[in-house]
Design a protein around this motif. Structure first.
Motif, PDB file in Angstrom:
ATOM      1  N   HIS A 131       1.674  11.713  10.337  1.00 17.69           N
ATOM      2  CA  HIS A 131       2.006  10.289  10.335  1.00 17.69           C
ATOM      3  C   HIS A 131       2.481   9.812   8.968  1.00 17.69           C
ATOM      4  N   GLY A 132       3.445   8.895   9.001  1.00 16.39           N
ATOM      5  CA  GLY A 132       3.996   8.339   7.775  1.00 16.39           C
ATOM      6  C   GLY A 132       3.776   6.833   7.710  1.00 16.39           C
ATOM      7  N   PRO A 133       4.284   6.199   6.639  1.00 17.26           N
ATOM      8  CA  PRO A 133       4.096   4.756   6.454  1.00 17.26           C
ATOM      9  C   PRO A 133       4.536   3.922   7.651  1.00 17.26           C
ATOM     10  N   HIS A 134       5.632   4.314   8.304  1.00 12.20           N
ATOM     11  CA  HIS A 134       6.133   3.497   9.413  1.00 12.20           C
ATOM     12  C   HIS A 134       5.185   3.543  10.616  1.00 12.20           C
ATOM     13  N   HIS A 135       4.456   4.650  10.769  1.00 10.63           N
ATOM     14  CA  HIS A 135       3.446   4.690  11.839  1.00 10.63           C
ATOM     15  C   HIS A 135       2.346   3.655  11.570  1.00 10.63           C
TER      16      HIS A 135
ATOM     17  N   LEU B 249      -2.062  11.710   1.845  1.00  9.91           N
ATOM     18  CA  LEU B 249      -2.336  10.349   1.394  1.00  9.91           C
ATOM     19  C   LEU B 249      -1.433   9.984   0.217  1.00  9.91           C
ATOM     20  N   ARG B 250      -1.277  10.943  -0.706  1.00  7.37           N
ATOM     21  CA  ARG B 250      -0.415  10.711  -1.867  1.00  7.37           C
ATOM     22  C   ARG B 250       1.011  10.384  -1.416  1.00  7.37           C
ATOM     23  N   ARG B 251       1.543  11.145  -0.481  1.00 10.34           N
ATOM     24  CA  ARG B 251       2.895  10.876   0.010  1.00 10.34           C
ATOM     25  C   ARG B 251       2.935   9.556   0.775  1.00 10.34           C
ATOM     26  N   LEU B 252       1.899   9.292   1.564  1.00  8.88           N
ATOM     27  CA  LEU B 252       1.845   8.053   2.350  1.00  8.88           C
ATOM     28  C   LEU B 252       1.990   6.832   1.454  1.00  8.88           C
ATOM     29  N   VAL B 253       1.341   6.849   0.302  1.00 12.58           N
ATOM     30  CA  VAL B 253       1.364   5.680  -0.570  1.00 12.58           C
ATOM     31  C   VAL B 253       2.479   5.781  -1.613  1.00 12.58           C
ATOM     32  N   GLY B 254       3.346   6.778  -1.451  1.00 11.61           N
ATOM     33  CA  GLY B 254       4.560   6.835  -2.251  1.00 11.61           C
ATOM     34  C   GLY B 254       4.359   7.208  -3.710  1.00 11.61           C
ATOM     35  N   HIS B 255       3.349   8.034  -3.999  1.00  9.01           N
ATOM     36  CA  HIS B 255       3.158   8.484  -5.377  1.00  9.01           C
ATOM     37  C   HIS B 255       3.759   9.877  -5.572  1.00  9.01           C
ATOM     38  N   GLN B 256       4.310  10.081  -6.775  1.00 10.74           N
ATOM     39  CA  GLN B 256       4.927  11.377  -7.092  1.00 10.74           C
ATOM     40  C   GLN B 256       3.864  12.436  -7.377  1.00 10.74           C
ATOM     41  N   ASP B 257       2.764  12.031  -7.960  1.00 11.83           N
ATOM     42  CA  ASP B 257       1.708  12.986  -8.290  1.00 11.83           C
ATOM     43  C   ASP B 257       0.362  12.270  -8.222  1.00 11.83           C
ATOM     44  N   PHE B 258      -0.691  12.991  -8.607  1.00 14.75           N
ATOM     45  CA  PHE B 258      -2.038  12.442  -8.457  1.00 14.75           C
ATOM     46  C   PHE B 258      -2.541  11.742  -9.723  1.00 14.75           C
ATOM     47  N   ALA B 259      -1.717  11.670 -10.751  1.00 16.59           N
ATOM     48  CA  ALA B 259      -2.215  11.184 -12.037  1.00 16.59           C
ATOM     49  C   ALA B 259      -2.836   9.787 -11.921  1.00 16.59           C
TER      50      ALA B 259
ATOM     51  N   LEU C 192       0.834  -1.206   0.000  1.00 20.02           N
ATOM     52  CA  LEU C 192       0.000   0.000   0.000  1.00 20.02           C
ATOM     53  C   LEU C 192       0.868   1.256   0.000  1.00 20.02           C
ATOM     54  N   VAL C 193       1.935   1.253   0.780  1.00 22.86           N
ATOM     55  CA  VAL C 193       2.768   2.453   0.893  1.00 22.86           C
ATOM     56  C   VAL C 193       3.929   2.418  -0.096  1.00 22.86           C
ATOM     57  N   GLY C 194       3.897   1.467  -1.016  1.00 26.52           N
ATOM     58  CA  GLY C 194       4.843   1.479  -2.133  1.00 26.52           C
ATOM     59  C   GLY C 194       6.274   1.135  -1.767  1.00 26.52           C
TER      60      GLY C 194
END
Lengths: 540, 540
Positions: A401-405, B346-356, A349-351
């Motif tokens: 909060h980040g992925p590790h949380h 959420l975008r950063r949490l799941v490791g995406h560079q952008d919303f595309a 989920l968090v890539g």
């Protein structure tokens, strides 16, 4: 007594994709092993005859079990360099409930030409999910009639069990049902093939029968009356299509026939144990002989097993079976539906490609993941609520909060789920005094065992064996051989002789950090409160 | 009436890092604009004198406001090619509450030599969070005394408001408090600089005073009695240190002095409007003149503003102010603390560079994100619960859900939060009939407006203007100039003449999908139920 020098036992561990053969010295550890895949793997898209398998179907080819096991045993013998005649006993663990219809001579119905295109003639793999409506009917009728066996399974029987799968065959393919002379577990079928004999004496495992077919030593299978109401055609099914002798794992099912000895490269007459379920073989495999020790098999899901000297009914347990794990004790099985699976889901989920960064950063966080709370029902809840429709949750999330949380929160949630199971057992009067972790996770993920020890407030021993179920099966093989052949007079003696680490690594004990105790007690209360809210919302 | 040809108005939009100048024709759209950064930016680490700023402190340099605005106006004039004499009115919107202490002649206290090293002599930027304990004291005392103004702010006043910041100065630097002859909003200070005059006539905006200093047209600021109990030294602070005239945005504050005209390159005598808050300028900037239209400024957080002909008290609103947004109507402000911020988290949490990818896959999901439900309190809840300690949550998660499920759930959660606000307003007797979206998000993220329209069950107009607050400020400048100079006799006329899209893009209407209505009604109920559970858990 001491083990007799130079003798060995063989464990055969049948998984979903492959079988493992493990040769174990009676007193000095592992001698050699081999893993061989099933030629047909899982039949989830088409039968060998080309017939399409529906999305919730999963079958296997019974020929694979014999072919792969024979190859694996020959490889293991070759690798170990031992004399095959030194193998005094054979134990078998198998996925369960994997079941099949057969003829009275043992021929699987699917290998009878005119049934090769019939889905229901093929062995249904444990994960076959075609029997949803049948499971509901059985549960509803059992509740309505107040069947006494229901409480031994925490109040609900499972979709993957024996009678649902058989009833599905009756519903969907009555001519297959009619043609079947014997319905039996795959593990029992395999042992029967090894020892031969007619169907009236086929060796059925109390483990499989107890955990998956509602069998009980005192009262047997569900009653004729119950089955008749379920479907009149089932009234006499136990008497007519479920012949055999019920034997505990470790009890002798018979001796290897000359034909099978030749096929496996072993000595004819070698003792063979009644089968057991793969996870349950992990208990002796983890070196645990005594009651009161919870053996936690931690993997994609978790299975927590325990022997006790008392039989108690506890909510949401997968089952309590007399002689279900080891002869002479009541075996309890409980479970968590998503553990390693949930960790892996979060990682994807968090890539992240792997757990390296997540694990390192999560380990640095304090208990409670800085406010993030998780409920670990990502694949439903087994023990104690036994409700597959429940789902996972997070609360306490902020923009900081980040992925590790989230990862730490998922990990802690599985620990809280485990603590809940332990409390349910204790509150039901089942003593839980010590903890042993086995399975894949403890070796790959040290943080999980640290958190579990902290949340339980108790030390956890990590079992040394990396092939726990296969080792457990080998121990059952030695038990079946008996004291005269092994020099080991009790199950405890056999387990301690064969599963105490030798050169192959020491058991490691993870002790709880006392400083985290109060914090985790509070967090556990919060987990229970959130879980209760979610379950309440689901009931509405 | 029709706008007089060839005339223009100037809007000055003061943000956190820069000021924007926008020249707008009275009848044919935008003529030219420029953005100039503040030389000192935000003072969050050190004052220009080198004094360290504590972690929760944030200040600005008042000289920057004049310097940057003068440069931006000159650039905009040059780019537009218009005659500066054609600019008939100037409007100013500003961040708020950004406030400062000054001398009676308007000199900011921080520019008086002996105070240059005093933190509290400097303008406190809106986001300065040093007044936590003061905010708590004011709220506690107001509740205890049952102050009537508290209900106009949904029962709680904010950490970033005027009196907390002033009380912090009194607590932390009483000599600075004593030396200050005037405390005022930065927007009011800027307008005062443009029009000159002594402190007794300094033009204070009803918008800033009403939303940030608990001022009310009928009862004024908090009473002498309340302030005396809060701190005896505050008893006379309104009379002694808060002089001036209260004017609605769009009312004429005065005319540009010769000195300022020369500095800005404009004509002396040009009409100047009373200031307004940046978000509130977005209402006329979105072309909305009439009561009953909710203007949703969608950005990192969301601010929802509405004019009404009635004054009603509603839970958790940021404020209701007579003439707070436009003259002659009650202006309501409500808010959601995390919107674009939550999407970005959420975008950063799941490791995406952008919303595309997230946006495309989320758009394909049905309403309800296949079972994932979110509560959007990732930065607390503003309207209606006004509780910064609440946090976000997800429920309904299974191993089959991916990043796009969570993203859609967050997006839907902000839509449900918006619907809750609309229901609270309506239930309190404030009509909400139409919806206009403005701010950055509607243009970058089309899915958000589609979901909002579906969840509200109503069409949403996306305002055409990309510089909404600056356009709103220019409209207020035109109103201040008056009908004789503009040919526009009412606020509605001015807004429709100046904010109706010309060549610069058309307003777009997003209509709800009727097929989703029932589904979203049920999902909204689930959202409210989960939100209530979380708030309940927080109260324990």
């Amino acid at each position: 007594m001491n083990a007799i020098d130079g003798r060995a036992a063989l464990g055969l561990d049948f998984g979903t994709e492959s079988v493992r053969a493990l040769l174990v010295s009676l007193d000095s550890g592992e001698l050699g092993s081999a893993v061989v895949n099933y030629a047909h793997g899982q039949l989830t898209e088409r039968l060998p005859s080309g017939v399409a398998v529906p999305p919730d179907g999963a079958f296997q080819h019974p020929g694979d079990w014999l072919d792969s096991a024979a190859a694996a045993v020959r490889q293991a013998i070759a690798r170990s360099g031992i004399d095959p005649a030194s193998v005094v006993g054979i134990g078998v663990d198998f996925t369960s409930c994997t079941m099949l219809p057969a003829m009275a001579d043992g021929t699987p119905l699917c290998l009878v030409d005119r049934f090769s295109r019939e889905l229901h003639a093929w062995p249904k793999l444990w994960k076959h999910h075609g029997a949803k409506s049948q499971t509901e009917r059985i549960n509803a009728l059992a509740r309505q009639r107040g069947e006494p066996w229901l409480a031994r399974y925490g109040g609900t029987i499972g979709l993957e069990w024996f009678f649902p799968k058989m009833l599905e065959t009756l519903d969907e393919a009555p001519h297959v049902f009619d043609a079947a002379e014997v319905f039996l577990e795959a593990g029992d079928w395999f042992v029967w093939q090894l020892v031969g004999g007619d169907a009236s004496k086929l060796p059925r495992s109390t483990c499989q029968a107890g955990y998956k077919a509602m069998w009980n030593r005192a009262s047997g299978y569900p009653s004729r009356e119950f089955l008749a109401v379920l479907d009149p055609r089932l009234a006499n099914v136990v008497a007519e299509k479920m012949p055999g002798r019920l034997l505990s794992p470790g009890e002798r099912a018979g001796e290897l026939t000359a034909a099978m000895a030749s096929r496996f490269g072993l000595a004819a007459g070698t003792a063979v144990s009644a089968a057991t379920i793969d996870a349950h073989a992990g208990v002796p495999g983890a070196g645990v002989a005594e009651p009161g020790t919870l053996v936690m098999v931690l993997g994609t899901s978790s299975c927590h097993m325990l022997n006790a000297t008392v039989e108690r009914l506890a909510p949401g347990i997968a089952g309590v079976v007399d002689g279900g794990i080891l002869p002479g004790m009541f075996g309890y099985e409980t479970g968590q539906a998503a553990v390693g699976d949930a960790f892996d889901w979060l990682r994807r989920l968090v890539g992240h490609q792997d757990f390296a960064e997540l694990g390192a950063k999560a380990a640095e966080l304090p208990p409670g993941a800085e406010g993030v709370l998780c409920v670990d029902w990502f694949n439903g809840c087994r023990t104690p609520l036994m409700d597959g429709s429940l789902a996972g949750a997070f609360s306490g999330l902020t923009l900081n909060h980040g992925p590790h949380h989230l990862y730490r929160a998922v990990l802690e949630a599985t620990a809280f789920g485990l603590r809940w199971i332990v409390e349910v057992l204790r509150e039901s009067g089942v003593p839980v005094e010590r903890f042993v972790a086995t399975g894949g996770l403890p070796h790959h993920n040290p943080l999980v065992v640290e958190v579990y020890a902290d949340v339980l407030g108790a030390p956890i021993t990590i079992a040394a064996a990396r092939q726990g179920p296969a080792l457990g099966a080998a121990i059952l093989g030695a038990l079946a051989a008996g004291p005269a052949a092994t020099g080991l007079s009790t199950a405890a003696e056999a387990i301690h002789a064969m599963a105490t680490p030798k050169s192959g690594g020491q058991a490691r004990v993870v002790t709880p950090n006392a400083a985290n105790r109060g914090r985790y007690d509070r967090l556990y209360k919060n987990y229970r409160a959130l879980a209760e809210q979610l379950a309440e919302a689901e009931r509405k």
